[in-house]
Design a protein around this motif. Structure first.
Motif, PDB file in Angstrom:
ATOM      1  N   ALA A  59       0.830  -1.203   0.000  1.00  0.00           N
ATOM      2  CA  ALA A  59       0.000   0.000   0.000  1.00  0.00           C
ATOM      3  C   ALA A  59       0.864   1.251   0.000  1.00  0.00           C
ATOM      4  O   ALA A  59       0.566   2.240  -0.681  1.00  0.00           O
ATOM      5  CB  ALA A  59      -0.939  -0.007   1.207  1.00  0.00           C
ATOM      6  N   ARG A  60       1.943   1.212   0.762  1.00  0.00           N
ATOM      7  CA  ARG A  60       2.830   2.380   0.805  1.00  0.00           C
ATOM      8  C   ARG A  60       3.548   2.570  -0.529  1.00  0.00           C
ATOM      9  O   ARG A  60       3.746   3.697  -0.991  1.00  0.00           O
ATOM     10  CB  ARG A  60       3.851   2.225   1.929  1.00  0.00           C
ATOM     11  N   ILE A  61       3.931   1.462  -1.157  1.00  0.00           N
ATOM     12  CA  ILE A  61       4.576   1.542  -2.469  1.00  0.00           C
ATOM     13  C   ILE A  61       3.621   2.179  -3.472  1.00  0.00           C
ATOM     14  O   ILE A  61       4.007   3.043  -4.267  1.00  0.00           O
ATOM     15  CB  ILE A  61       5.017   0.146  -2.945  1.00  0.00           C
ATOM     16  N   ASP A  62       2.347   1.761  -3.438  1.00  0.00           N
ATOM     17  CA  ASP A  62       1.355   2.342  -4.342  1.00  0.00           C
ATOM     18  C   ASP A  62       1.225   3.847  -4.124  1.00  0.00           C
ATOM     19  O   ASP A  62       1.118   4.631  -5.072  1.00  0.00           O
ATOM     20  CB  ASP A  62      -0.005   1.680  -4.142  1.00  0.00           C
ATOM     21  N   ARG A  63       1.207   4.265  -2.844  1.00  0.00           N
ATOM     22  CA  ARG A  63       1.105   5.701  -2.552  1.00  0.00           C
ATOM     23  C   ARG A  63       2.329   6.450  -3.069  1.00  0.00           C
ATOM     24  O   ARG A  63       2.217   7.544  -3.626  1.00  0.00           O
ATOM     25  CB  ARG A  63       0.957   5.920  -1.046  1.00  0.00           C
ATOM     26  N   LEU A  64       3.504   5.842  -2.896  1.00  0.00           N
ATOM     27  CA  LEU A  64       4.725   6.487  -3.373  1.00  0.00           C
ATOM     28  C   LEU A  64       4.724   6.607  -4.892  1.00  0.00           C
ATOM     29  O   LEU A  64       5.141   7.634  -5.445  1.00  0.00           O
ATOM     30  CB  LEU A  64       5.954   5.700  -2.906  1.00  0.00           C
ATOM     31  N   TYR A  65       4.260   5.569  -5.585  1.00  0.00           N
ATOM     32  CA  TYR A  65       4.175   5.635  -7.038  1.00  0.00           C
ATOM     33  C   TYR A  65       3.192   6.725  -7.477  1.00  0.00           C
ATOM     34  O   TYR A  65       3.440   7.458  -8.441  1.00  0.00           O
ATOM     35  CB  TYR A  65       3.728   4.286  -7.602  1.00  0.00           C
ATOM     36  N   GLU A  66       2.065   6.819  -6.761  1.00  0.00           N
ATOM     37  CA  GLU A  66       1.077   7.845  -7.101  1.00  0.00           C
ATOM     38  C   GLU A  66       1.666   9.245  -6.897  1.00  0.00           C
ATOM     39  O   GLU A  66       1.502  10.135  -7.744  1.00  0.00           O
ATOM     40  CB  GLU A  66      -0.171   7.671  -6.239  1.00  0.00           C
ATOM     41  N   GLU A  67       2.354   9.446  -5.775  1.00  0.00           N
ATOM     42  CA  GLU A  67       2.970  10.747  -5.513  1.00  0.00           C
ATOM     43  C   GLU A  67       4.079  11.042  -6.527  1.00  0.00           C
ATOM     44  O   GLU A  67       4.226  12.180  -6.986  1.00  0.00           O
ATOM     45  CB  GLU A  67       3.538  10.771  -4.093  1.00  0.00           C
ATOM     46  N   ALA A  68       4.841  10.006  -6.872  1.00  0.00           N
ATOM     47  CA  ALA A  68       5.901  10.187  -7.865  1.00  0.00           C
ATOM     48  C   ALA A  68       5.315  10.548  -9.222  1.00  0.00           C
ATOM     49  O   ALA A  68       5.879  11.367  -9.960  1.00  0.00           O
ATOM     50  CB  ALA A  68       6.747   8.919  -7.981  1.00  0.00           C
ATOM     51  N   GLU A  69       4.170   9.952  -9.551  1.00  0.00           N
ATOM     52  CA  GLU A  69       3.542  10.250 -10.834  1.00  0.00           C
ATOM     53  C   GLU A  69       3.046  11.695 -10.878  1.00  0.00           C
ATOM     54  O   GLU A  69       3.173  12.377 -11.897  1.00  0.00           O
ATOM     55  CB  GLU A  69       2.373   9.292 -11.084  1.00  0.00           C
ATOM     56  N   LYS A  70       2.512  12.174  -9.755  1.00  0.00           N
ATOM     57  CA  LYS A  70       2.097  13.579  -9.694  1.00  0.00           C
ATOM     58  C   LYS A  70       3.294  14.493  -9.903  1.00  0.00           C
ATOM     59  O   LYS A  70       3.224  15.472 -10.656  1.00  0.00           O
ATOM     60  CB  LYS A  70       1.432  13.865  -8.350  1.00  0.00           C
ATOM     61  N   SER A  71       4.397  14.173  -9.235  1.00  0.00           N
ATOM     62  CA  SER A  71       5.607  14.980  -9.403  1.00  0.00           C
ATOM     63  C   SER A  71       6.155  14.867 -10.822  1.00  0.00           C
ATOM     64  O   SER A  71       6.694  15.828 -11.377  1.00  0.00           O
ATOM     65  CB  SER A  71       6.679  14.539  -8.392  1.00  0.00           C
ATOM     66  N   THR A  72       6.004  13.688 -11.432  1.00  0.00           N
ATOM     67  CA  THR A  72       6.461  13.498 -12.805  1.00  0.00           C
ATOM     68  C   THR A  72       5.696  14.389 -13.761  1.00  0.00           C
ATOM     69  O   THR A  72       6.274  15.011 -14.665  1.00  0.00           O
ATOM     70  CB  THR A  72       6.312  12.024 -13.229  1.00  0.00           C
ATOM     71  N   GLU A  73       4.370  14.463 -13.576  1.00  0.00           N
ATOM     72  CA  GLU A  73       3.573  15.315 -14.459  1.00  0.00           C
ATOM     73  C   GLU A  73       3.910  16.791 -14.254  1.00  0.00           C
ATOM     74  O   GLU A  73       3.898  17.576 -15.202  1.00  0.00           O
ATOM     75  CB  GLU A  73       2.086  15.061 -14.231  1.00  0.00           C
ATOM     76  N   LYS A  74       4.230  17.175 -13.010  1.00  0.00           N
ATOM     77  CA  LYS A  74       4.687  18.551 -12.773  1.00  0.00           C
ATOM     78  C   LYS A  74       6.024  18.774 -13.473  1.00  0.00           C
ATOM     79  O   LYS A  74       6.276  19.838 -14.046  1.00  0.00           O
ATOM     80  CB  LYS A  74       4.821  18.802 -11.276  1.00  0.00           C
ATOM     81  N   TYR A  75       6.889  17.763 -13.414  1.00  0.00           N
ATOM     82  CA  TYR A  75       8.173  17.846 -14.118  1.00  0.00           C
ATOM     83  C   TYR A  75       7.944  17.993 -15.621  1.00  0.00           C
ATOM     84  O   TYR A  75       8.589  18.816 -16.283  1.00  0.00           O
ATOM     85  CB  TYR A  75       9.000  16.599 -13.819  1.00  0.00           C
ATOM     86  N   ALA A 199      13.096   6.130  -5.002  1.00  0.00           N
ATOM     87  CA  ALA A 199      14.131   5.432  -4.238  1.00  0.00           C
ATOM     88  C   ALA A 199      13.525   4.755  -3.010  1.00  0.00           C
ATOM     89  O   ALA A 199      13.879   3.617  -2.674  1.00  0.00           O
ATOM     90  CB  ALA A 199      15.224   6.419  -3.816  1.00  0.00           C
ATOM     91  N   THR A 200      12.586   5.443  -2.353  1.00  0.00           N
ATOM     92  CA  THR A 200      11.917   4.848  -1.193  1.00  0.00           C
ATOM     93  C   THR A 200      11.091   3.641  -1.606  1.00  0.00           C
ATOM     94  O   THR A 200      11.095   2.603  -0.933  1.00  0.00           O
ATOM     95  CB  THR A 200      11.022   5.892  -0.499  1.00  0.00           C
ATOM     96  N   ALA A 201      10.370   3.771  -2.721  1.00  0.00           N
ATOM     97  CA  ALA A 201       9.561   2.653  -3.211  1.00  0.00           C
ATOM     98  C   ALA A 201      10.443   1.459  -3.572  1.00  0.00           C
ATOM     99  O   ALA A 201      10.109   0.305  -3.261  1.00  0.00           O
ATOM    100  CB  ALA A 201       8.738   3.099  -4.423  1.00  0.00           C
ATOM    101  N   ARG A 202      11.569   1.715  -4.204  1.00  0.00           N
ATOM    102  CA  ARG A 202      12.475   0.627  -4.573  1.00  0.00           C
ATOM    103  C   ARG A 202      13.012  -0.084  -3.344  1.00  0.00           C
ATOM    104  O   ARG A 202      13.128  -1.313  -3.316  1.00  0.00           O
ATOM    105  CB  ARG A 202      13.627   1.208  -5.410  1.00  0.00           C
ATOM    106  N   LYS A 203      13.316   0.680  -2.304  1.00  0.00           N
ATOM    107  CA  LYS A 203      13.819   0.075  -1.075  1.00  0.00           C
ATOM    108  C   LYS A 203      12.759  -0.840  -0.464  1.00  0.00           C
ATOM    109  O   LYS A 203      13.073  -1.953  -0.001  1.00  0.00           O
ATOM    110  CB  LYS A 203      14.211   1.177  -0.085  1.00  0.00           C
ATOM    111  N   LEU A 204      11.503  -0.384  -0.447  1.00  0.00           N
ATOM    112  CA  LEU A 204      10.419  -1.211   0.094  1.00  0.00           C
ATOM    113  C   LEU A 204      10.219  -2.468  -0.744  1.00  0.00           C
ATOM    114  O   LEU A 204       9.987  -3.560  -0.208  1.00  0.00           O
ATOM    115  CB  LEU A 204       9.129  -0.399   0.154  1.00  0.00           C
ATOM    116  N   LEU A 205      10.301  -2.317  -2.059  1.00  0.00           N
ATOM    117  CA  LEU A 205      10.147  -3.485  -2.937  1.00  0.00           C
ATOM    118  C   LEU A 205      11.247  -4.514  -2.689  1.00  0.00           C
ATOM    119  O   LEU A 205      10.986  -5.716  -2.690  1.00  0.00           O
ATOM    120  CB  LEU A 205      10.175  -3.046  -4.399  1.00  0.00           C
ATOM    121  N   ASP A 206      12.457  -4.032  -2.475  1.00  0.00           N
ATOM    122  CA  ASP A 206      13.577  -4.943  -2.250  1.00  0.00           C
ATOM    123  C   ASP A 206      13.426  -5.743  -0.956  1.00  0.00           C
ATOM    124  O   ASP A 206      14.039  -6.803  -0.799  1.00  0.00           O
ATOM    125  CB  ASP A 206      14.894  -4.159  -2.225  1.00  0.00           C
TER     126      ASP A 206
END
Length: 352
Positions: A59-75, A199-206
């Protein structure tokens, strides 16, 4: 009579064997009383590394991906604006350079006129005034001296206009350059935010086991299969939409890379922009921009080629391809793939 000592060792204090058993039992009971009771229904899976902790991590990974996607679209939005500004700065600087060349030519012409005056017996005061750095002041003074001819007046008027235009164009180029620098700072900030979350999401996945990662992926792809709204039409709304669908399908299997817009890697809005670009149509770079890139239709009337916008903030987009499916670039570590159209909340369906 000789007495013999017994070889038996004297009994230790503490009582007999039955007494010791009783004491040990009492101690064990006290320890059990001090141990927190497990919650009803608890299982070994609830411990560290178990199913419960894996679900929480997922669930936390999903939230991080969602937040990263928002930041990606801003980028992406900042990158798009930065590219536009860079072109505007280059254009403004080129205009200023051309205007500077014109000013130089006009001043050279006046200098040539002054040289001719000098060779013929001295520089006329009006010509000397023309070569000052203040053409506006010259006109006022020349009017007083009444020594300005029509040709000199024309040359000076042109020089004055060119200098004013040069000043304005330099100021415009400076303002755009300053805005460009601010946009570049925004790019760095959004990039840093994306990288931190990924990076946080990758750490959790690992930290998940291979089986837990597979289960998380299966659960993620199963979302929305029971969507109560059935999308419509099986045919594209136009030839360009059909070509865009074909392009999106051809990208299936390519990796997700944030900020990428093809042809070897994509983020969500990069995929849809690239697909429509292959079809000969230009659409905005961001998912927010793509939401307004055409006519909005109900999900029940969706046709292949329509853009399906997700979440209230329009931070994700996919392309409807028929049969209740979209093609989209989901998140880092995944590839462009087919998923149910209702995999997450749909906020709009746009037909370019």
């Amino acid at each position: 009579m000789v007495s013999y000592r017994s070889h038996r060792k004297p009994a230790r204090p503490g009582g007999s064997w039955p007494t010791r058993v009783v004491l040990l039992t009492a101690v064990a009971g006290a320890a059990a009383a001090l141990t927190p009771a497990a919650p009803a229904g608890a299982s070994p899976d609830d411990g560290p590394g178990g199913a419960s902790s894996a679900r929480a991590a997922g669930a936390r990974i999903d939230r991080l991906y969602e937040e990263a996607e928002k930041s990606t679209e801003k980028y992406n939005a900042a990158a798009e604006r930065t590219a536009e500004l860079r072109k505007q700065v280059e254009y403004a600087q080129a205009r200023a350079a051309r205007r500077q060349a014109q000013v130089n030519r006009l001043r050279a012409a006046l200098a040539s006129f002054a040289g001719a005056q000098y060779r013929s017996g001295g520089v006329d005061p009006s010509v000397a005034l023309m070569l000052t750095a203040d053409p506006d002041g010259y006109l006022d003074k020349a009017a007083t001296l009444d020594r300005i001819g029509s040709r000199q007046h024309e040359k000076l008027t042109r020089l004055r206009g060119a200098q004013r235009s040069l000043k304005q164009q330099r100021a415009e180029a400076g303002m755009k350059l300053a805005e460009l620098e601010r946009r570049r700072a925004d790019l760095k900030r959004h990039k840093k935010a994306v990288q931190k979350r990924l990076a946080t999401a990758r750490k959790l996945l690992d930290e998940l086991t291979p089986e837990q990662r597979k289960e998380r992926e299966r659960a993620s792809r199963a979302r929305g299969r029971g969507d109560s709204v059935s999308p419509g039409g099986g045919e594209a709304s136009s030839n360009r939409a059909a070509a865009a669908v074909a392009a999106a399908r051809s990208a299936v299997g390519q990796p997700y890379v944030w900020g990428a817009a093809g042809p070897r890697s994509f983020d969500c809005s990069g995929l849809t922009q690239w697909a429509y670009g292959r079809a000969g149509m230009s659409i905005p770079r961001t998912s927010q921009g793509q939401r307004s890139a055409g006519r909005q239709v109900p999900l029940s009337q969706a046709r292949p080629g329509d853009l399906v916008i997700y979440r209230d903030d329009a931070s994700h987009v996919g392309m409807y391809v028929g049969d209740g499916q979209v093609v989209h670039a989901p998140h880092p570590g995944a590839q462009v793939r087919y998923d149910p159209v209702g995999m997450m909340p749909v906020s709009a369906v746009t037909r370019p």
